[in-house]
Write an enzyme that holds these catalytic residues in place. Structure first.
Site, PDB file in Angstrom:
ATOM      1  N   CYS A   1      11.295  -8.613   3.655  1.00 48.48           N
ATOM      2  CA  CYS A   1      12.093  -9.504   2.919  1.00 48.48           C
ATOM      3  C   CYS A   1      12.655  -8.585   1.691  1.00 48.48           C
ATOM      4  CB  CYS A   1      11.764 -10.509   2.698  1.00 48.48           C
ATOM      5  SG  CYS A   1      10.032 -10.740   1.914  1.00 48.48           S
TER       6      CYS A   1
ATOM      7  N   GLU B   1       1.190 -16.796  -0.905  1.00 44.63           N
ATOM      8  CA  GLU B   1       2.319 -16.052  -1.668  1.00 44.63           C
ATOM      9  C   GLU B   1       2.990 -17.348  -2.783  1.00 44.63           C
ATOM     10  OE1 GLU B   1       5.035 -15.357   1.735  1.00 44.63           O
ATOM     11  OE2 GLU B   1       4.322 -13.067   1.500  1.00 44.63           O
TER      12      GLU B   1
HETATM   13  O1  FUB Z   1       9.489 -16.590   4.472  1.00 45.98           O
HETATM   14  C1  FUB Z   1      10.863 -15.603   4.507  1.00 45.98           C
HETATM   15  C2  FUB Z   1      10.015 -14.598   3.226  1.00 45.98           C
HETATM   16  O2  FUB Z   1       9.119 -13.731   3.784  1.00 45.98           O
HETATM   17  C3  FUB Z   1       9.714 -15.103   2.012  1.00 45.98           C
HETATM   18  O3  FUB Z   1      10.655 -15.581   1.134  1.00 45.98           O
HETATM   19  C4  FUB Z   1       8.763 -14.112   1.626  1.00 45.98           C
HETATM   20  O4  FUB Z   1       7.832 -14.691   0.712  1.00 45.98           O
HETATM   21  C5  FUB Z   1       8.107 -13.878   2.746  1.00 45.98           C
HETATM   22  O5  FUB Z   1       6.841 -14.529   3.102  1.00 45.98           O
HETATM   23 ZN    ZN Z   2       9.721 -10.500  -0.329  1.00 50.00          ZN
END
Ligand code: FUB
Ligand code: ZN
Length: 660
Positions: free
Chosen positions: A423, A327
């Site tokens: 999230c 990501e």
């Molecule tokens: O790790 C917590 C949240 O979940 C991150 O901010 C997002 O990118 C997802 O991976």
């Molecule tokens: Zn998110």
């Protein structure tokens, strides 16, 4: 008369575009998400089991808190940061209550605060997975544990809820968390000299400091900012001490400090790299702490990272984070459109970052990015019904590619009802519900009108500013500034970068021509009433990309006002890659009240379509020109794509070179 320190007292949004979204948050998203976190909703992750965010059949987030509070029997379920889905819901509810008072919602939210207080340990600790499953491992594997990330999200929620409703308990929980972290983290002999794997606590502690004025919270925020990247063996040492094969996310162990933006101190960092949301939440805290502590080195670091991101790693829609792998950000000018990530959370974080930068220095470029995200990159994360979400926001999508190519499986072409890593939904909700906070920036005696969202805002000193206009569809705006005490202050306006060539500012009927400073035009005000009209250029513009970006060579994006457009398969016979805009292509614009909850559509006949060849035609041929036919192209706003039938989408369109 000399003004006292200017401050906003209340903003009411009247813009029809944003009123619809904010009503949607109040009446659809918030109740829907409440049902979701209480496991009263069917989870429906469409399109691909590999789509980012993943599959889960329940949330269990409230249940985890109940179990931790001893109010229910059961096991923990979900991500180690599952609690944050509740916290972001609470924060969204706080903002909603400021513009849509609702006794029932307030009772629900109060009960959540009570539940969180019951789940919190006496020393302030709260992370339900650890409390329920592994109390002996608290703070022992910070690279992956999300404990500080979770508490950071609560602190944000607690502050917001306290500010919105005066609920002191909500703030007390936040303070207790801050105190807990203050005891455990730092460089004293009995403290953990560490940092979290996922930043968030930095920005949260800065917020907590602002509301409590308690210096320890700001000091701790600064500690986390400055400690990052200083001790590059910290995570490995902790992981080893906690035990091999005990990872919460096994892949995350091997990613290395660079991924965590912990490879060197921030003052040495030259570019954004690693996990996008982590870097961006860190940057929000960095810019905030730099401002609060007047630290030029931290401010310089924030500036450097800002410029790297917005000038070299950002999509035209504002989306950031080019790769599904981790990501993550990748490298400068790498902006693939059909494999990118562009997580909704990352766009939301960009708004926070821009806001902090703007609070440090009034510059139009920050407002431009807030606007870009609000009308494009962040907004595409939520469907027009308020109940379906994108986690990944591509600039080019094709259902066949998502299904047929594993490397594109994360590019969902329909929004999902929830995610196992959820999230994004509540993140976009809290942003929309708090959009009133982005309209003005007040700096000493300057009121900068930053976002052109129609509103009425009451300031102290009796000043009232009313903005009328139908932005983003119309570029004609009118501010009426009422200043009954004839206070002396400055009213400043941001001229958006897309209108810099053609705009007009008219004050009390008189055209004003004066140089801009950082895209900002500043007007002295002393009169009891002043009318400022702004006229922005709403001609559709063809956007090109720096030639260092290989994916956009020979292509244009179409933008009208702040809105970036895209072509969708439902409006244009697929495949979309066959369209080719003619060199002087012009578009007609029409607002369609019945389409996509009311939206502006662009159309053109200045387009060719390469004839699609038969499947019996050879794959390759020698020296043949493609047949083209005259075509028609319809474009809709990017934020509104994937709200009708499933199909392809493309922001970038090929442009025929002159002579073709
Ligand atoms: O790790 C917590 C949240 O979940 C991150 O901010 C997002 O990118 C997802 O991976
Ligand atoms: Zn998110």
């Amino acid at each position: 008369m000399k003004t006292k320190q200017l401050a906003i007292e209340k903003t009411t949004i009247t813009a029809r575009f944003w009123k619809r979204y904010r009503d949607l948050m109040a009446h659809e998203s918030i109740p829907y998400q409440w049902d979701m976190i209480n496991d009263n909703q069917q989870v429906d992750v469409v399109n691909s089991p590999f789509a980012a965010g993943g599959v889960a059949d329940k949330s269990h987030a409230i249940a985890n808190l109940k179990i931790a509070a001893g109010q229910m029997e059961g096991d923990f379920f979900g991500m180690d940061f599952q609690d944050t889905d509740v916290y972001k819901w609470l924060e969204s509810a706080a903002y909603v209550l400021t513009y849509a008072p609702d006794e029932n919602l307030q009772q629900q939210a109060d009960s959540v605060v009570d539940l969180i207080a019951a789940a919190q340990e006496d020393d302030g600790y709260l992370a339900t997975m650890f409390q329920i499953e592994m109390p002996e491992r608290k703070f022992k594997r910070l690279q992956q544990s999300h404990e500080l990330y979770s508490m950071g999200h609560y602190i944000e929620a607690g502050v917001a809820y306290y500010e919105a409703t005066g609920n002191v308990k909500a703030l007390e929980i936040a303070k207790k968390m801050g105190d807990c972290l203050d005891v455990h983290f730092g460089t004293d002999a009995n403290q953990i000299p560490g940092i979290p794997g996922h930043p968030e606590i930095e920005l949260a502690l800065a917020r907590l400091y602002e509301v409590t004025h308690s210096q320890k919270y700001l000091d701790l925020a600064q500690y986390f900012i400055e400690q990052r990247g200083r001790d590059t063996t910290f995570f490995d040492r902790q992981n080893e001490a906690d035990g091999v094969d005990r990872d919460f996310f096994p892949d995350m162990k091997t990613l290395g400090n660079r991924y965590y933006f912990a490879d060197q101190p921030v003052t040495e960092q030259r570019d954004a790299h690693g996990h996008a949301v982590r870097v961006l939440y860190f940057c929000v805290g960095l810019a905030h702490v730099a401002r609060l502590t007047h630290n030029p080195k931290l401010a310089e670091a924030a500036n450097r990272l800002w410029h790297d991101i917005v000038t070299k790693q950002m999509y035209v829609t504002g989306n950031v984070g080019q790769s599904v792998h981790g990501e993550a950000f990748t490298y400068d000018y790498d902006l693939p459109n059909d494999t990118n990530y562009g997580e909704t959370c990352a766009s939301v974080a960009m708004v926070f970052f821009a806001k902090q930068m703007m609070a440090s220095a009034l510059k139009g470029e920050y407002g431009d990015i807030i606007e870009k995200e609000l009308f494009n990159g962040a907004l595409s994360g939520i469907a027009l019904d308020g109940k379906h979400y994108f986690y990944v926001n591509p600039l080019e999508a094709d259902p066949s590619a998502s299904r047929g190519n594993h490397g594109k499986a994360h590019i969902a072409t329909q929004r999902s009802s929830w995610f196992n890593c959820a999230c994004c939904p509540a993140n976009i909700t809290r942003l929309i519900a708090s959009v009133d906070k982005y309209l003005y920036e007040v700096d000493q005696d300057v009121i900068l009108a930053d976002q052109y969202i129609a509103n009425t805002t009451q300031f102290n000193n009796g000043i009232q500013i009313k903005l009328a206009g139908d932005y983003p569809w119309s570029g004609d705006l009118q501010y009426t500034i009422t200043n009954p005490n004839e206070a002396s202050f400055k009213f400043a306006v941001r001229i958006p970068n897309w209108s810099l060539q053609h705009y007009q500012v008219v004050v009390n009927g008189e055209l004003i021509e004066q140089p801009l400073q950082d895209q900002i035009l500043t007007l002295p005000i002393t009169a009891a009433q002043t009318v400022v009209e702004l006229h922005f250029d709403m001609h559709p513009l063809l956007v090109t990309t720096n030639s260092r970006v290989k994916d956009n060579i020979g292509k244009v994006a179409v933008q009208r006002g702040p809105i970036v457009y895209c072509a969708e398969g439902i409006d244009n016979p697929e495949p979309l890659w066959l369209y080719e805009l003619l060199p002087d292509a012009t578009f007609s614009y029409q607002y369609k009240p019945q389409l996509l909850a009311g939206t502006g559509v662009l159309e053109t006949d200045d387009v060719h379509r390469i004839r699609e060849e038969a499947t019996t035609t050879a794959l390759y041929a020698f020296d043949t020109d493609k047949q083209v036919e005259q075509a028609h192209l319809t474009l809709v706003p990017y934020y509104a794509w994937a709200n009708r039938a499933e199909g392809s989408m493309s922001v970038w369109i090929r442009k025929a070179s002159a002579g073709e």
